[in-house]
Design a protein around this motif. Structure first.
Motif, mmCIF file in Angstrom:
data_model
loop_
_atom_site.group_PDB
_atom_site.id
_atom_site.type_symbol
_atom_site.label_atom_id
_atom_site.label_comp_id
_atom_site.label_asym_id
_atom_site.label_seq_id
_atom_site.Cartn_x
_atom_site.Cartn_y
_atom_site.Cartn_z
ATOM 1 N N ALA A 400 1.190 -6.842 4.192
ATOM 2 C CA ALA A 400 1.659 -5.411 3.246
ATOM 3 C C ALA A 400 1.487 -5.256 4.905
ATOM 4 O O ALA A 400 2.623 -4.126 5.020
ATOM 5 N N TRP A 401 0.817 -4.782 5.445
ATOM 6 C CA TRP A 401 0.365 -3.635 6.090
ATOM 7 C C TRP A 401 0.800 -4.068 7.653
ATOM 8 O O TRP A 401 1.397 -3.362 8.244
ATOM 9 N N MET A 402 1.068 -5.335 7.211
ATOM 10 C CA MET A 402 1.500 -6.032 9.113
ATOM 11 C C MET A 402 3.180 -5.741 8.793
ATOM 12 O O MET A 402 3.938 -5.867 9.814
ATOM 13 N N ALA A 403 3.783 -6.475 7.438
ATOM 14 C CA ALA A 403 5.442 -6.137 7.158
ATOM 15 C C ALA A 403 5.228 -4.859 7.806
ATOM 16 O O ALA A 403 6.319 -4.655 8.646
ATOM 17 N N ALA A 404 4.568 -3.535 7.831
ATOM 18 C CA ALA A 404 5.134 -1.909 7.467
ATOM 19 C C ALA A 404 5.594 -1.991 9.356
ATOM 20 O O ALA A 404 5.922 -1.571 9.870
ATOM 21 N N LEU A 405 4.515 -2.463 9.760
ATOM 22 C CA LEU A 405 3.600 -2.577 10.897
ATOM 23 C C LEU A 405 4.780 -2.959 12.148
ATOM 24 O O LEU A 405 5.405 -2.732 12.797
ATOM 25 N N GLU A 406 5.322 -3.631 11.599
ATOM 26 C CA GLU A 406 6.146 -4.805 12.276
ATOM 27 C C GLU A 406 7.992 -4.205 12.204
ATOM 28 O O GLU A 406 8.267 -4.173 13.495
ATOM 29 N N ALA A 407 7.683 -3.627 10.891
ATOM 30 C CA ALA A 407 9.171 -3.036 10.857
ATOM 31 C C ALA A 407 9.082 -1.540 11.396
ATOM 32 O O ALA A 407 10.351 -0.647 10.920
ATOM 33 N N GLY A 408 8.042 -1.397 11.907
ATOM 34 C CA GLY A 408 7.931 0.030 12.410
ATOM 35 C C GLY A 408 7.967 1.252 11.187
ATOM 36 O O GLY A 408 8.439 2.844 11.771
ATOM 37 N N GLN A 409 7.698 0.943 10.003
ATOM 38 C CA GLN A 409 7.563 1.839 9.190
ATOM 39 C C GLN A 409 5.933 2.325 9.339
ATOM 40 O O GLN A 409 5.276 1.473 8.465
#
Length: 515
Positions: A400-409
């Motif tokens: 979930a951390w990686m997904a947020a980082l990739e999305a710029g969130q």
């Protein structure tokens, strides 16, 4: 024995072109290595190392390291070799470091060289490569795949680059056959070469999968990446060396008439070797072999704990078997011991540690993390529980951390780290890992906020922040590497997030040097 690895520069070399000389320290009889290349491969099957005595060459890995020049600097990239590399005695593991004159470079355990950087003019080439044209081949040509025209090198093949990522909507499975760092195409000795970067699904030239060597490309070769979709026919356009090397060559002269310019992907900017070699696959997890079963010294047969304890009783009696009159007593003692052992085994099977292991295997990572945290509150010295808790928490929260980082969130990514912080109370080993995640969030948020890593600094505050991030990276390099190894071992996809952060660090360093 001397070696002279020469590369005709792709454009007229200015006065003061950089030459790298590796002077052997450990084995002077090998002779110096003179490098005029922008990229020089180090490996036991690469020249000149393939001509070394067998015992010396064997100390190197096949893909041991690379030396490359970029923006007037010389870099050494360690590719995760078996025996490692050092610069001035400091180990360099799966990382990039700058080389300077006088540095001592160690390759493996047997080879050391002193680095000398020299300036000198190279003769300009008579002809040069104007462009590489990759024309879709076979069925892929009818499936919407566009030709690619490349005019600057190196060129990296990556599923994250728009050159290939644009097909994710129509062919997501085919794009996933590519790796983020799949292959790169570069000039060496005036010829075009392609090298696979350890991709999962491989790079193929005329149907043959590349090994650790780069392969020369000729006009008409069939070049394929990953599966059966990204398959191209190679076309090479040559021209006389231009008078003005700064002229942009993109346009009709670089595009064959048979190609529709409106349906062609043009790549007119070179990729960076810093990105191409910034990160290699993390270390493999090697499980220790199972300990051999205990054996009875007399019989040689395997024995369990119960048998071992009975053997202890036997030894305590002086190695004599009990007399028949005493047999019932010893059998009663043995039975009692067996009952105790069985009860102990049942207790271990239902212990918190076993429960955490079972939840990890399920997999129920969040529950396993909570169970490990609760168990550590009552057993803070249990190193096995700490290891299990770290693995469970990373597997539960890192995606979930990686997904947020990739999305710029970035705020959402920071909240993911904050949610993991309470576990540090019972498992202090998590603290440096979470600090690393927070640092990457701060770095990526800063880069996004300033419009990219290579955007010019608008003010002194921005320049100071760049210096702060670069200083933190340099001072904590070993900590960054340890955190990377731990997290990528449990969640391999973390390598992509780390690679993105490392790429921005390198770009910030380059931007600072050009300011």
């Amino acid at each position: 024995m001397a070696s002279d690895a020469m590369l005709a520069a792709p454009r007229p070399a200015p006065a003061g072109s950089l030459m790298i000389v590796l002077e052997p320290v450990s084995h002077p009889e090998l002779g110096s290595i003179h490098i005029h290349e922008k990229l020089f491969a180090i490996g036991r099957t690469e020249a000149p190392f393939d001509t070394y005595p067998k015992e010396l060459a064997a100390d190197l890995s096949r893909r041991h390291a690379r030396i490359f020049c970029e923006h007037g600097a010389v870099y050494f990239a360690e590719l995760g070799s078996t025996n490692g590399s050092t610069v001035n005695g400091v180990p360099v593991r799966q990382a990039i470091t700058t080389l300077h004159s006088g540095d001592v470079l160690g390759l493996g355990k047997a080879l050391t060289y002193r680095v000398q950087l020299e300036r000198g003019a190279l003769p300009p080439p008579q002809v040069r490569l104007s462009s590489l044209v990759l024309t879709p081949e076979g069925g892929a040509a009818r499936a919407g795949l566009q030709p690619i025209v490349v005019t600057e090198f190196p060129f990296m093949v990556s599923k994250a680059d728009d050159t290939f990522a644009r097909y994710r909507g129509a062919e997501p499975a085919q794009v996933n056959y590519l790796s983020r760092r799949h292959a790169h195409i570069f000039l060496r000795a005036g010829k075009l070469h392609v090298e696979d970067l350890g991709s999962t699904n491989g790079t193929f030239v005329n149907g043959a999968r590349l090994d650790e060597h780069a392969a020369a490309l000729a006009d008409g070769d069939v070049l394929a990446f990953g599966g059966r979709y990204f398959v191209y026919r190679v076309g090479l356009e040559w021209e006389a060396a231009p008078r003005d090397p700064t002229l942009t060559r993109i346009g009709a002269a670089a595009t064959p008439a048979a190609i529709d310019a409106d349906r062609t992907t043009f790549v007119a900017a070179a990729d960076s070797f810093l990105d191409i070699f910034c990160v290699d696959p993390g270390p493999e997890r090697i499980d220790a072999p199972p300990a051999p079963a205990a054996r009875d010294d007399a019989s040689g047969r395997p024995r369990g704990k119960a048998a071992a304890m009975l053997a202890g009783l036997y030894s305590a009696l002086g190695g004599k078997r009990p007399r028949p009159v005493q047999g019932l007593r010893y059998r009663a003692i043995a039975a009692l011991l067996l009952v105790v052992l069985v009860a102990s085994a049942i207790q271990r099977a239902t212990s918190p540690q076993r429960e955490v292991e079972n939840l990890l295997a399920a997999p129920e990572y969040a529950q396993a993390a909570a169970g490990a945290d609760a168990a550590l509150a009552g057993d803070p010295g249990n190193s096995r529980l700490k290891s299990l808790g770290t693995e469970a928490l990373l597997k539960a929260r890192l995606p979930a951390w990686m997904a947020a980082l990739e999305a710029g969130q970035f705020q959402r990514a920071a909240r993911q780290v904050a949610a993991m912080r309470p576990h540090v109370r019972n498992n202090p080993e998590l603290a440096p890992l979470l600090d690393e995640l927070d640092w990457i969030v701060a770095l990526q948020a800063f880069v996004a906020g300033r419009g990219g890593a290579q955007a010019p600094s608008p003010d002194a505050l921005d320049a100071a922040r760049i210096e702060q991030f670069l200083r933190q990276w340099e001072e904590g390099n070993e900590a960054h590497q340890r955190a990377f190894e731990t997290m990528s071992a449990h969640v391999p996809a973390y390598r992509d997030a780390y690679a993105g952060a490392l790429s921005n660090v390198r770009k910030l360093a380059l931007a600072r040097g050009q300011a």
